[in-house]
Design an enzyme around this catalytic site. Sequence first.
Site, PDB file in Angstrom:
ATOM      1  N   LYS A  33       0.840  -1.191   0.000  1.00  0.00           N
ATOM      2  CA  LYS A  33       0.000   0.000   0.000  1.00  0.00           C
ATOM      3  C   LYS A  33       0.882   1.250   0.000  1.00  0.00           C
ATOM      4  CE  LYS A  33      -0.492  -1.286   4.811  1.00  0.00           C
ATOM      5  NZ  LYS A  33      -1.432  -1.799   5.821  1.00  0.00           N
ATOM      6  N   GLU A  47     -21.239  -7.385   7.000  1.00  0.00           N
ATOM      7  CA  GLU A  47     -22.366  -6.658   7.601  1.00  0.00           C
ATOM      8  C   GLU A  47     -23.476  -7.587   8.082  1.00  0.00           C
ATOM      9  OE1 GLU A  47     -20.208  -3.948   4.778  1.00  0.00           O
ATOM     10  OE2 GLU A  47     -21.046  -5.986   4.622  1.00  0.00           O
ATOM     11  N   ARG A  89     -26.902  -4.196   3.402  1.00  0.00           N
ATOM     12  CA  ARG A  89     -26.393  -5.546   3.156  1.00  0.00           C
ATOM     13  C   ARG A  89     -26.795  -6.509   4.276  1.00  0.00           C
ATOM     14  NH1 ARG A  89     -20.310  -5.361   1.045  1.00  0.00           N
ATOM     15  NH2 ARG A  89     -21.162  -6.640  -0.618  1.00  0.00           N
TER      16      ARG A  89
END
Length: 628
Positions: free
Chosen positions: A278, A364, A392
């Site tokens: 990253k 979720e 979700r």
Amino acid sequence: MTTLLEKINDPADLRKLARAQLPQLAEELRSYLLDTVARTGGHLSSNLGTVELTVALHYVFNTPWDRIVWDVGHQTYPHKILTGRRERMGSLRQLGGLSGFPQRAESEYDTFGTAHSSTSISAALGMAMAAKHKGEDRYSIAVIGDGAMSAGMAFEALNNAGVADCKLLVILNDNDMSISPPVGALNRYLAQLMSGQFYAAAKSVGKNVLKVAPPLFELAKRFEEGAKGLVVPATLFEKFGFNYIGPIDGHDLDSLVPTLENIKHLKGPQFLHVVTKKGQGYKLAEADPVAYHGPGKFDPAVGLVKSTAVSKPTFTQVFGSWLCDMAQQDARLVGITPAMREGSGLVEFEQRFPDRYFDVGIAEQHAVTFAAGMAAEGLKPVVAIYSTFLQRGYDQLIHDVAIQKLPVLFALDRAGLVGADGATHAGAYDIAYLRCIPNMSVACPADENECRKLLTTGFAQDHPVAVRYPRGAGAGVAVEPGLQMLPFGKGEVRRQGKGIAILAFGTLLYPALQAAERLNATVVNMRWAKPLDTELLAAIAQQHEALVTLEEGAIMGGAGSAVAEALNAAGTPKQLLQLGLRDEFVEHGDHATLLAQQGLDAAGIEASVRARFGALVERSAPALKIVG
């Protein structure tokens, strides 16, 4: 002097380059990316990490004939630059400009719209099977991160894909790049793969054995890196029916390109494990990838600079502070987040109450039922979740929480429009999808202070409650200390006018008050979309000729619909104007501009009321006093 990047107007141009030119192109692409994001703001760390992978994919595969689906999609800036949108990068995430995520309407190279996680494998598999059905010889490629791979939907797709006879490639972009630190058994397993412990142990034993035969030992040393790939415990993915390849260095084009070229000739579903870093290539982002995940505008030579200006607290900060204070008072409180520790304001809570903090990963559905299980055992869970992400977990909300009337508090961040993130992240539907659920209550605080009080009120209930609040700061109302409650299900009159009453749900109370000054209208802060304050509504309806409802949410099925239903049930015919988000997806742009486009700023509210009730407004205007 023309750079290589300037010659690339689409991937066909890229494929004309010699392989030896690709590292230079990647360097130019990374520099251009850093420069443009610094000027517009946007996702940075994730995009810096996918430069070489993006170059390699478009170089090896015949895009857009071959399909690439980018999971989440916040790492697709290099992809946009290479697919004909380089000159438009200055409009990124701005009204009328490029989206920060893939959009099918934006480019034929954006084969599938994404912004929520863990959808790529399902979509790519669907594309691959459609290609087979149509007799088209094409590859479908899903690029998914290690955080997104932890979600159940990704594994449902893997389970289906492993038995499918099609050209599917799943690329695991293993960069430890979850917005919050990755959690769970899978991430631990992936970390162990790359930790070197397994390799180190095997290598130690091998050296002791082979040292007695020097030629074999030298041969083993030469093949050590290759053997590393062979001994990777890739059982997990191979059990799903995939041919596992990797892990390989995602920044080494001399490794990526030939590997992808080889994969093109393999049969059956393929799984390529790529390791990237990253923030690659920008030292500040490498050192602090979370800070550079989604920065605003900045000077690349300086980096992010903390502002010394005193700013209003955001609603997220108000929630985070409240959560810690309430946890201090009530030992039953536990905080739950689906991988959004920073975004939902739980950093301090995790530090102060680590044993009561639960990050369940990008899951979720699990987060909601996990909270229900805790509530069933007498705890008081607070689920900190974005409005758009609670969508979700909707079945779990109904089946596992509401039917059982369990006291779970949902802190719904990012309710309403969200500006630059666009339609995929807008919390436009929560009032409509929550208020129809029995046992569920929905609070709509108008400002920061009211948000804290309604969180306290919701937490005190013995049934599920959602408190919805927007992204960013509000009106700037000072937040009172303490844990005071407001009357449950009750609103208040904030301005007394004549003829017309505006019923405001949430932060639009303040533009409503501005408009009401010019309309001489009454303004009611309703506070609760459910239960609706029907007693106050009846009184207001009796005193006024027309009503206007106002909400930063979908008009269809929203709070205005609740008012209409209540008036109808009471047999109270009344002229009613419902203002809110129209039946359309609102794209990315400046939040204030988007509100104005929807007619939800003070001027828009006034204009809509005058257009519908012009004569009534004139009659309600205060009489002018004649002096002299």
